[in-house]
Design an enzyme around this catalytic site. Structure first.
Site, PDB file in Angstrom:
ATOM      1  CG  ASP A   1      -1.837   1.224   1.225  1.00  0.00           C
ATOM      2  OD1 ASP A   1      -1.655   2.127   0.384  1.00  0.00           O
ATOM      3  OD2 ASP A   1      -2.748   1.265   2.087  1.00  0.00           O
TER       4      ASP A   1
ATOM      5  CG  ASP B   1      -4.512   7.850   3.177  1.00  0.00           C
ATOM      6  OD1 ASP B   1      -5.628   7.740   2.644  1.00  0.00           O
ATOM      7  OD2 ASP B   1      -3.532   8.334   2.592  1.00  0.00           O
TER       8      ASP B   1
ATOM      9  CG  HIS C   1      -0.249  15.171   7.401  1.00  0.00           C
ATOM     10  ND1 HIS C   1       0.935  14.593   7.800  1.00  0.00           N
ATOM     11  CD2 HIS C   1      -0.372  14.935   6.060  1.00  0.00           C
ATOM     12  CE1 HIS C   1       1.514  14.012   6.744  1.00  0.00           C
ATOM     13  NE2 HIS C   1       0.745  14.216   5.679  1.00  0.00           N
TER      14      HIS C   1
ATOM     15  CG  HIS D   1      -4.409  12.295  10.717  1.00  0.00           C
ATOM     16  ND1 HIS D   1      -4.658  13.585  10.321  1.00  0.00           N
ATOM     17  CD2 HIS D   1      -3.105  12.058  10.419  1.00  0.00           C
ATOM     18  CE1 HIS D   1      -3.549  14.113   9.805  1.00  0.00           C
ATOM     19  NE2 HIS D   1      -2.596  13.197   9.857  1.00  0.00           N
TER      20      HIS D   1
HETATM   21  N1  Q9C Z   1       1.272   9.426  -0.511  1.00  0.00           N
HETATM   22  C1  Q9C Z   1       0.628  11.516  10.125  1.00  0.00           C
HETATM   23  O1  Q9C Z   1       1.561  12.218   9.769  1.00  0.00           O
HETATM   24  N2  Q9C Z   1      -1.513  10.091   3.352  1.00  0.00           N
HETATM   25  N3  Q9C Z   1      -0.224  10.987   9.269  1.00  0.00           N
HETATM   26  C2  Q9C Z   1      -0.415   9.380   2.805  1.00  0.00           C
HETATM   27  C3  Q9C Z   1       1.027   9.085   0.877  1.00  0.00           C
HETATM   28  C4  Q9C Z   1      -1.707   9.906   4.761  1.00  0.00           C
HETATM   29  C5  Q9C Z   1      -0.080  11.236   7.866  1.00  0.00           C
HETATM   30  C6  Q9C Z   1      -0.314   9.559   1.329  1.00  0.00           C
HETATM   31  C7  Q9C Z   1      -0.782  10.709   5.596  1.00  0.00           C
HETATM   32  C8  Q9C Z   1      -1.045  10.471   7.055  1.00  0.00           C
HETATM   33  C9  Q9C Z   1       0.442  11.226  11.568  1.00  0.00           C
HETATM   34 ZN    ZN Z   2       1.778  14.260   9.664  1.00  0.00          ZN
END
Ligand code: Q9C
Ligand code: ZN
Length: 670
Positions: free
Chosen positions: A20, A92, A174, A135
């Site tokens: 993934d 995700d 994020h 999140h």
């Molecule tokens: N191309 C934290 O930093 N998206 N979560 C990933 C990868 C999810 C980040 C996409 C990112 C979650 C705690």
């Molecule tokens: Zn993050």
């Protein structure tokens, strides 16, 4: 009063079991690399290590639904296929048979850190955990997060310790939408988050992550979102948001406890964030929060996916929590237009909620971003491929060489030496210089003792010093002269008094004079008066002067030495505000600061020494609205100076003066 480190290897024992690309970033090595870095630079050994326990159901239910908790509890018994399907209903995130166990440890570490700080076992600390938390929502995992560690910790602190106001600073790149949802109608928890947004194009792509989402109902004003609409943000952009948004509001809020969603994906090299702030910046972000809430500061790891950048950032952060001086905030070029646009929008969105922002510019004209697009094109191009982060390099953070003496004091012999300080003996040499300068030979300490202190700071033999002198005003010039003779940039900060002490050297110095009677207009580029007509007793006005003018100037000037002089007539400045000033200025010049206090002000020796040693200043209390006349004067000054000092800028409209940069570079000697 130490720094807690919470870590358990068990939290490295889960990983992604299928392919993934969206989840492969979140690996066990994030934790092992960070912890090993802390061990190998000797930082782990300096921390109080606290064993991690699992969060209880009750802890988890403070934020999550029973139904969700029960569902997660079944995951250890699922087959690979079931785990995959279970994860698929969320965004995700992946699950492993050991995810639930680790998630209870991560949340458990967060509440234990709160316990350690609230009971006074330690002053502050870091929980190195995975899975991250910010999140995850009441009934959903998301973005690698299972339980919302920080949200749970905030509720836990309120429930168990009766903590009234909690500040959550989310410096992960994020948006912690889970934290926002948990507290959006709650005025007792102030949530601040900056995040890569790109006008809603970046994950998780929510409309409610924008600056106009300020909270709901009673919680209106207690949710602060700073969207980054470009990648490549740098140290100046982060600092500008702290100075012009977070810090003024945080001090007005006056939290009893500060929690940080400490994600380091906001640092350079991170493949998710694609920002350009260096690991060093976390020393300053941490330092700037350490005088809130009496120093009660709990950091929980969130993101951070470049192992090098992550480890360096974690080390710099823990070093700062331990009280070591922060590295020089070098090369601050001022915030970029896109950052300024965000800052202006956030300040405008909150101007009715916080009196410190009441006089902020109104909402910017719409479509400002398209107008500015051209200027920012360059920045964007650098990252066009989306792979730029892979090839990026940056210098390793400076090794910190701790001077043998933290705080030297030159105080009357009859006074006891404050805890943690070293009494500096009077100079052995003949005081010829003092006599020549007509310095009162009997004054304690003599002039040459002061210049000797400056020399010792320059050689890094002592970090900072406090001296009680007979005439602060007279002592300043020779001290500054001595430092500039060593080719060192000096920042003079004078509080109180009627006039800036005369005969200060101009080359290689910048002096900021904050007082009731400071002149309205600056007389020269090297001397900046900040006039607070209602006096230094107006703590709100004083705080505004510190955050909106003094600190941005000081950081951009980047002195090698800070000389803080308390002139007669600073009496209105309460001990707490004075200690805040001392504490905050320690972030400059590798902590090299000489504080001069006038004979007769001996009552200030103990609190000043304690702040120089790194003890947190007492909270200022909930700040009332500042006196209008003073706010306006400080604001006029900020506007007048922003052509030369880019960190003073708070809006994208600021037309750069034609002279922009010239006088500044002459001040900086470049
Ligand atoms: N191309 C934290 O930093 N998206 N979560 C990933 C990868 C999810 C980040 C996409 C990112 C979650 C705690
Ligand atoms: Zn993050």
């Amino acid at each position: 009063m130490g720094t807690a480190l919470l870590y358990d290897e068990e939290m490295t024992r889960y990983k992604l079991l299928w392919l993934d690309p969206d989840c492969e970033l979140e690996r066990p090595e994030r934790l092992t690399a960070s912890h090993e870095a802390l061990v190998s630079c000797g930082l782990a050994a300096r921390c109080v290590s606290i064993p991690v326990r699992q969060a209880t159901d009750d802890d988890i239910l403070l934020i999550h639904s029973e139904q969700y908790l029960e569902a997660v509890k079944t995951t250890p018994y699922m087959t690979l296929e079931d785990l995959r399907e279970f994860a698929l209903q969320y965004g995700d995130v992946y699950f492993h048979p050991n995810s639930y166990h680790c998630a209870t440890l991560a949340a458990g570490a967060a509440v234990q850190l709160v316990d350690a700080v609230m009971t006074g076992r330690v002053r502050n600390g870091l929980a190195l955990v995975r899975p991250p938390g910010h999140h995850s929502m009441r009934s959903a995992a998301n973005g690698f997060c299972v339980f919302n560690n920080v949200a749970i910790a905030a509720k836990y602190a309120q429930q168990k310790y009766g903590v009234q106001r909690v500040l959550i600073v989310d410096w992960d790149i994020h948006h912690g939408q889970g934290v926002q949802y948990a507290f959006e109608d709650d005025p007792s928890v102030l949530y601040f988050s900056w995040h890569r947004y790109e006008h809603q194009k970046f994950w998780p792509g929510l409309r409610e992550s924008d600056y106009d989402n300020v909270g709901k109902d009673k919680g209106a004003g207690f949710n602060i979102n700073v969207p980054w609409n470009k990648v490549g943000m740098q140290n100046s952009d982060y600092l500008a948001v702290f100075f012009h948004v977070l810090l003024p509001v945080a001090y007005e809020f006056c939290p009893d406890l500060v929690l940080v969603c400490a994600g380091f994906d906001s640092a350079i090299g991170d493949p998710e964030g694609e920002m350009c702030a260096t690991p060093d910046i976390f020393a300053h972000l941490t330092h700037l929060l350490m005088n809130l809430a009496g120093g009660k500061l709990c950091l929980m790891l969130e993101g951070g996916y470049n192992l090098t950048s992550l480890s360096q950032s974690v080390c710099v952060t823990v070093r700062t929590l331990l009280g070591d001086p922060a590295p020089r905030p070098a090369n601050l070029q001022g915030p970029c237009q896109s950052a300024l646009e965000s800052i202006q929008c956030v300040r405008a969105a909150h101007r009715n909620s916080w009196s410190c922002l009441e006089h902020a510019a109104r909402a910017p004209p719409s479509q400002i971003s398209t107008k500015l697009e051209e200027k920012e094109k360059e920045k964007e191009d650098k990252f066009e491929s989306g792979e730029a982060a892979d090839g990026i390099t940056w210098p390793e953070p400076h090794a910190c060489v701790l001077p043998p003496v933290r705080t030297a004091v030159l105080i009357p012999e009859e006074m006891a030496c404050p805890d943690g300080c070293k009494r500096s003996n009077l100079s052995q040499h003949a005081d010829s210089l003092a006599e020549k300068e007509d310095f009162d030979g009997d004054a304690v300490p003599t002039l040459s003792s002061l210049t000797e202190l400056v020399g010792k700071m320059e050689k890094n033999e002592i970090c900072n010093a406090l001296a009680v002198v007979g005439d602060v005003s007279m002592a300043m010039a020779p001290v500054m002269q001595r430092a500039t003779a060593l080719k060192q940039r000096v920042l003079g900060v004078c509080v109180g008094g009627t006039e800036v002490p005369s005969h200060l050297p101009e080359d290689g110095t910048l002096t900021v004079h904050i007082s009731k009677e400071a002149p309205e207009e600056p007389r020269c580029k090297h001397s900046i008066p900040v006039r607070l007509k209602s006096g230094l007793g107006d703590t709100s006005g004083f705080a505004q002067a510190i955050f909106s003018v003094l600190l941005p100037l000081a950081y951009e000037y980047d002195p090698a030495l800070v000389l803080l002089a308390r002139l007669p007539g600073a009496g209105g400045l309460g001990g707490g505000a004075w200690q805040q000033l001392v504490g905050l200025l320690r972030g400059l010049a590798w902590g090299h600061m000489l504080v001069l206090v006038q004979e007769g002000d001996e009552a200030l020796v103990t609190p000043t020494a304690s702040s120089l040693c790194g003890s947190p200043a007492p909270p200022l209390g909930r700040l009332p609205a500042p006196v209008v006349e003073d706010v306006e004067a400080v604001e006029r000054l900020r506007v007048r100076l922003q052509a030369d000092w880019m960190l003073l800028r708070t809006s994208a409209e600021c037309k750069m003066a034609v002279s922009s940069g010239t006088s500044r570079s002459c001040l900086l000697g470049t």
